[in-house]
Design a protein around this motif. Structure first.
Motif, mmCIF file in Angstrom:
data_model
loop_
_atom_site.group_PDB
_atom_site.id
_atom_site.type_symbol
_atom_site.label_atom_id
_atom_site.label_comp_id
_atom_site.label_asym_id
_atom_site.label_seq_id
_atom_site.Cartn_x
_atom_site.Cartn_y
_atom_site.Cartn_z
ATOM 1 N N ILE A 1 -5.320 0.006 1.376
ATOM 2 C CA ILE A 1 -4.103 0.193 1.056
ATOM 3 C C ILE A 1 -4.264 1.211 -0.197
ATOM 4 O O ILE A 1 -5.344 1.298 -1.002
ATOM 5 C CB ILE A 1 -3.710 -1.151 0.329
ATOM 6 C CG1 ILE A 1 -3.589 -2.025 1.451
ATOM 7 C CG2 ILE A 1 -2.368 -1.154 -0.438
ATOM 8 C CD1 ILE A 1 -3.141 -3.608 0.820
ATOM 9 N N ARG A 2 -3.080 2.007 -0.356
ATOM 10 C CA ARG A 2 -2.971 2.913 -1.416
ATOM 11 C C ARG A 2 -1.927 2.164 -2.375
ATOM 12 O O ARG A 2 -0.912 1.933 -1.822
ATOM 13 C CB ARG A 2 -2.541 4.094 -1.096
ATOM 14 C CG ARG A 2 -2.039 5.176 -2.099
ATOM 15 C CD ARG A 2 -3.059 5.600 -3.265
ATOM 16 N NE ARG A 2 -2.639 6.355 -3.939
ATOM 17 C CZ ARG A 2 -2.292 6.375 -5.434
ATOM 18 N NH1 ARG A 2 -2.698 5.100 -6.157
ATOM 19 N NH2 ARG A 2 -1.867 7.153 -6.060
ATOM 20 N N MET A 3 -2.215 2.151 -3.580
ATOM 21 C CA MET A 3 -1.206 1.142 -4.461
ATOM 22 C C MET A 3 -0.910 1.929 -6.053
ATOM 23 O O MET A 3 -1.771 2.565 -6.318
ATOM 24 C CB MET A 3 -1.541 -0.201 -4.798
ATOM 25 C CG MET A 3 -0.624 -1.101 -5.366
ATOM 26 S SD MET A 3 -1.303 -2.699 -5.658
ATOM 27 C CE MET A 3 -2.483 -2.287 -7.085
ATOM 28 N N ASP B 1 5.090 5.871 1.718
ATOM 29 C CA ASP B 1 4.399 6.842 0.886
ATOM 30 C C ASP B 1 4.361 6.436 -0.445
ATOM 31 O O ASP B 1 5.558 6.680 -1.120
ATOM 32 C CB ASP B 1 5.121 8.231 1.238
ATOM 33 C CG ASP B 1 4.293 9.231 0.194
ATOM 34 O OD1 ASP B 1 3.356 9.176 -0.313
ATOM 35 O OD2 ASP B 1 4.677 10.594 0.318
ATOM 36 N N ALA B 2 3.650 6.127 -1.157
ATOM 37 C CA ALA B 2 3.333 5.465 -2.449
ATOM 38 C C ALA B 2 3.554 6.568 -3.348
ATOM 39 O O ALA B 2 3.947 6.392 -4.488
ATOM 40 C CB ALA B 2 2.219 4.689 -2.735
ATOM 41 N N GLU B 3 3.257 7.722 -2.941
ATOM 42 C CA GLU B 3 3.317 9.013 -4.092
ATOM 43 C C GLU B 3 4.722 9.551 -4.285
ATOM 44 O O GLU B 3 5.085 10.191 -5.243
ATOM 45 C CB GLU B 3 2.571 10.214 -3.501
ATOM 46 C CG GLU B 3 1.123 9.828 -3.033
ATOM 47 C CD GLU B 3 0.304 9.174 -4.196
ATOM 48 O OE1 GLU B 3 0.612 9.486 -5.165
ATOM 49 O OE2 GLU B 3 -0.594 8.410 -3.732
ATOM 50 N N ALA B 4 5.557 9.053 -3.177
ATOM 51 C CA ALA B 4 7.001 9.801 -3.088
ATOM 52 C C ALA B 4 7.902 9.018 -4.251
ATOM 53 O O ALA B 4 8.853 9.688 -4.655
ATOM 54 C CB ALA B 4 7.543 9.783 -1.687
ATOM 55 N N VAL C 1 3.733 -0.575 -5.710
ATOM 56 C CA VAL C 1 4.418 0.096 -4.434
ATOM 57 C C VAL C 1 3.051 0.334 -3.645
ATOM 58 O O VAL C 1 2.300 0.963 -4.215
ATOM 59 C CB VAL C 1 5.027 1.423 -4.787
ATOM 60 C CG1 VAL C 1 6.589 0.941 -5.554
ATOM 61 C CG2 VAL C 1 4.373 2.240 -5.814
ATOM 62 N N ALA C 2 3.077 -0.150 -2.518
ATOM 63 C CA ALA C 2 1.767 -0.082 -1.723
ATOM 64 C C ALA C 2 2.108 0.524 -0.411
ATOM 65 O O ALA C 2 2.975 0.227 0.569
ATOM 66 C CB ALA C 2 1.123 -1.869 -1.399
ATOM 67 N N GLN C 3 1.087 1.379 0.064
ATOM 68 C CA GLN C 3 1.306 1.887 1.394
ATOM 69 C C GLN C 3 -0.029 1.635 1.918
ATOM 70 O O GLN C 3 -1.030 1.517 1.799
ATOM 71 C CB GLN C 3 1.131 3.744 1.131
ATOM 72 C CG GLN C 3 0.854 4.379 2.519
ATOM 73 C CD GLN C 3 0.867 6.038 2.009
ATOM 74 O OE1 GLN C 3 0.898 6.252 0.953
ATOM 75 N NE2 GLN C 3 0.402 6.462 3.028
#
Length: 281
Positions: free
Chosen positions: A204-206, A168-171, A195-197
């Motif tokens: 990818i979410r980064m 979880d990139a948001e965490a 940090v990549a999810q």
């Protein structure tokens, strides 16, 4: 710092641009020689007392290319590469010249840019640097999984990168996490931190912490490094869509290099006053 000359007691023209919220002050040194000290660069970078930027970029003439680009971080340090700034300047120069392709040189090497249509600009950031000595790291090791908690991947894109793959990139608290790893002893020149999810094999979410800057809404070279790292680890294909805090960028690791495509914006043009520059010296 690269030596430049300036005319005293005169204002200095600049442009403000951004790529997905990764923002830049751009100075065109093709039309006027200038000299900016480290203290002047950091004064311009101040978002309250200056203009503010993630990087300052300088456009210079080059005998064998359309232009040469030089980059400075907000803390006054230099960077050999800045992908989003390169895209912004490429769009500006293509609009200026009426062409749809350019050759640019940087301390990273020769980069190729083209109009991707629909307002998007593509830049080939070259082949990634995958050996420990190229990134660089402090000593020999496998760059795929570093001996750091979380086993991040190291990649060079003309500047060093450290990519953590997370659930979880948001965490994560990016401010503390990025600051702690930028100065890790394995990276003698400090590092950019991602940090990549992984959402899917092409998605990818980064989030990004940039060396010498801090958290940024986007980073082109970080996006390239993350896409390369994800493919090397078998998590994605070679072409991925990356969701950054500032928007979407598309990365494609091809045989000829890592291509980066996204939107750019020329926000404004202005002048730094002679008084501001003199007081900032």
């Amino acid at each position: 710092m690269r030596a430049m000359t300036t005319r005293a007691h005169t204002p200095l023209a600049f442009m403000k641009m951004h790529g997905l919220g990764n923002d830049f002050v751009v100075v065109d040194a093709r039309v006027r020689d200038f000299d900016l000290s480290k203290s002047q660069i950091t004064a311009i970078a101040d978002r309250h007392k200056g203009v503010g930027f993630d990087q300052l970029a300088v456009i210079e003439t080059h005998s064998d290319a359309d232009a040469h680009l030089v980059f400075y971080n907000a803390d006054g340090s230099t960077s050999a590469a800045c992908g989003n700034a390169t895209r912004c300047i490429a769009r500006y120069l293509m609009d200026e010249s009426g062409t749809d392709a350019l050759t640019l040189t940087t301390d990273r090497g020769t980069l190729y840019a083209r109009d991707a249509g629909e307002g998007l600009t593509s830049v080939n950031m070259g082949q990634p640097q995958l050996l420990w000595s190229e990134v660089p790291l402090s000593h020999e090791m496998d760059t795929l999984a570093l001996p750091i908690d979380g086993a991040p991947t190291a990649t060079g894109m003309g500047n060093p990168h450290c990519t953590f793959f997370v659930d979880d990139a948001e965490a994560l608290d990016l401010d503390s996490f990025g600051a702690a790893h930028e100065h890790h002893p394995l990276y003698p020149e400090r590092t950019n931190v991602q940090v990549a999810q992984v959402i899917g094999t092409d998605h990818i979410r980064m989030r990004v912490w940039e060396r010498g800057v801090g958290p940024t809404l986007a980073s082109g070279s970080s996006s390239c490094a993350t896409a390369v790292a994800a493919h090397r680890r078998g998590l994605t294909g070679r072409a991925v869509q990356i969701e950054l805090d500032g928007g979407t960028i598309w990365i494609d690791w091809r045989d000829d290099g890592v291509w980066m495509t996204g939107a750019t914006k020329h926000v404004m043009s202005g002048e730094f006053t002679a008084d501001f520059l003199a007081r900032a010296k």
